[in-house]
Enzyme design. Sequence first.
Site, short mmCIF file in Angstrom:
data_model
loop_
_atom_site.label_atom_id
_atom_site.label_comp_id
_atom_site.label_asym_id
_atom_site.label_seq_id
_atom_site.Cartn_x
_atom_site.Cartn_y
_atom_site.Cartn_z
N MET A 1 -3.82 4.27 1.02
CA MET A 1 -4.21 4.74 2.34
C MET A 1 -5.32 5.77 2.30
SD MET A 1 -2.67 2.91 4.57
CE MET A 1 -3.15 3.84 6.03
N ILE B 1 0.83 -1.20 0.00
CA ILE B 1 0.00 0.00 0.00
C ILE B 1 0.87 1.26 0.00
CG2 ILE B 1 -0.20 0.19 2.54
CD1 ILE B 1 -3.28 0.63 2.02
N CYS B 2 0.36 2.31 -0.63
CA CYS B 2 0.99 3.63 -0.58
C CYS B 2 -0.13 4.64 -0.37
CB CYS B 2 1.83 3.90 -1.83
SG CYS B 2 0.89 3.98 -3.36
N ARG B 3 0.02 5.84 -0.86
CA ARG B 3 -1.04 6.84 -0.65
C ARG B 3 -2.26 6.55 -1.50
NH1 ARG B 3 -3.63 11.54 -1.09
NH2 ARG B 3 -3.34 13.22 0.37
#
Length: 120
Positions: free
Chosen positions: A99, A71-73
């Site tokens: 996120m 996961i990232c932004r």
Amino acid sequence: MTSFGVPSVPVEAVPAEFDQPPGQAAAAVLLDVREDDEWQLGHAPGAVHIPLSDVPARYGELDPDAQLYVICRQGGRSLEAVKYLANMGYEAVNVVGGMVAWQQLGRPLTGEVAEPAKIY
């Protein structure tokens, strides 16, 4: 679901808990590849933090038998991390929406700063 041929899942498909008892291998790992400042503002409890630029040097810290949810932004950096990890033999999937979607769904957040944890 795939994104550009990369295995991907929505946030809803990510397990709710990632904390494992000491000494036990994790069945699933949430790998957060955002930068340090993003991580400090807010992240999922139990997630593992390795910024994208550090993944090539640190992927060996990850359990090769665990299912990796990356996961990232919003999903761009995690997509690149999944491609790399798959080439290294890991079973990894990209978390679509990142996120931002995590926070929008009301999933738990924790942070490293005095303010309440947040993504945006």
